[in-house]
Design an enzyme around this catalytic site. Sequence first.
Site, mmCIF file in Angstrom:
data_model
loop_
_atom_site.group_PDB
_atom_site.id
_atom_site.type_symbol
_atom_site.label_atom_id
_atom_site.label_comp_id
_atom_site.label_asym_id
_atom_site.label_seq_id
_atom_site.Cartn_x
_atom_site.Cartn_y
_atom_site.Cartn_z
ATOM 1 N N CYS A 1 0.747 -0.254 0.076
ATOM 2 C CA CYS A 1 -0.035 -0.367 -0.328
ATOM 3 C C CYS A 1 1.407 1.311 -0.003
ATOM 4 C CB CYS A 1 -1.223 0.456 1.523
ATOM 5 S SG CYS A 1 -2.514 1.154 1.036
ATOM 6 N N HIS B 1 -3.791 -5.035 2.131
ATOM 7 C CA HIS B 1 -3.023 -5.628 3.503
ATOM 8 C C HIS B 1 -3.482 -7.142 4.874
ATOM 9 C CE1 HIS B 1 -1.501 -1.732 4.658
ATOM 10 N NE2 HIS B 1 -2.608 -1.167 4.742
HETATM 11 N N1 GLN Z 1 -1.695 7.053 2.032
HETATM 12 C C1 GLN Z 1 -1.808 6.313 0.576
HETATM 13 C C2 GLN Z 1 -2.756 6.326 0.275
HETATM 14 O O1 GLN Z 1 -4.127 6.488 1.042
HETATM 15 C C3 GLN Z 1 -2.121 4.636 1.819
HETATM 16 C C4 GLN Z 1 -2.433 4.523 2.497
HETATM 17 C C5 GLN Z 1 -2.125 2.569 3.581
HETATM 18 O O2 GLN Z 1 -1.004 2.464 3.103
HETATM 19 N N2 GLN Z 1 -3.216 2.159 3.884
HETATM 20 O O3 GLN Z 1 -3.317 6.020 -1.153
#
Ligand code: GLN
Length: 238
Positions: free
Chosen positions: A96, A194
């Site tokens: 992510c 995740h």
């Molecule tokens: N900040 C990034 C987004 O919102 C990644 C979010 C995350 O790692 N869960 O796309």
Amino acid sequence: MTDDSAIRIALVVPDLLGTYGDRGNALVLAQRLRWRGYRAEIVTVLSSAETLPDSCDIYLLGGGEDVAQQAAVNFLARGDGLRRAVNAGAVVLGVCGGLQVLGTSFTTGDGATHHGLGLIDISTEPGPNRAIGELSTRSEEHGLGLLTGFENHLGRSTVGPAARPLGRVLHGIGNGSEDTEGAVSGRVVCTYLHGPALARNPALADTMLSWAVGEPLSELAPFPELTELRTERARAAG
Ligand code: GLN
């Protein structure tokens, strides 16, 4: 003290990139190595360290908020240890925010565009809304079958010509461009899963480990409860 014969797994700035228990990916890799008789060492590198060492075999970057991602890029660009490690054949997993940090650029929710590390050809723009929920994807091209996880991100990512998608989305958003999920280039793997991703997807864990040890890994005894849980989750995610 470091153990020279151990496979070294770097948990990269978990103080910045570590939402949704992504640090569990390090525990999964270490345990799956130990079950096969290998020695494993987890090297936690916080953002207060001077630089990232280039001597680890596997590097793990988790998810994080936009601001944390920018801080992670600043830290990782200093010393360039991750690039040297990748050039020397290290295995990398970015989840992510980690995907976005490893890519070429990412535009955050405030409209500002930031350089990524450019270790894989994937770029990210904000989407119309957050992609939140179960994500399932099929990764035939990489021989990994069904991969599942939980996604929560605003960014939508486009895989460039120098990388390949990790899989094709069955349920959820993933990269949000065409039906692709994640990206793979050499031994750099990125995903929006995740979970932690490697606990939910042992085939992905073992593929990364076989790259790191340089040989195929022995089969582990079946774990019926885990197989059942995976089947249930896959069914729930459609
Ligand atoms: N900040 C990034 C987004 O919102 C990644 C979010 C995350 O790692 N869960 O796309």
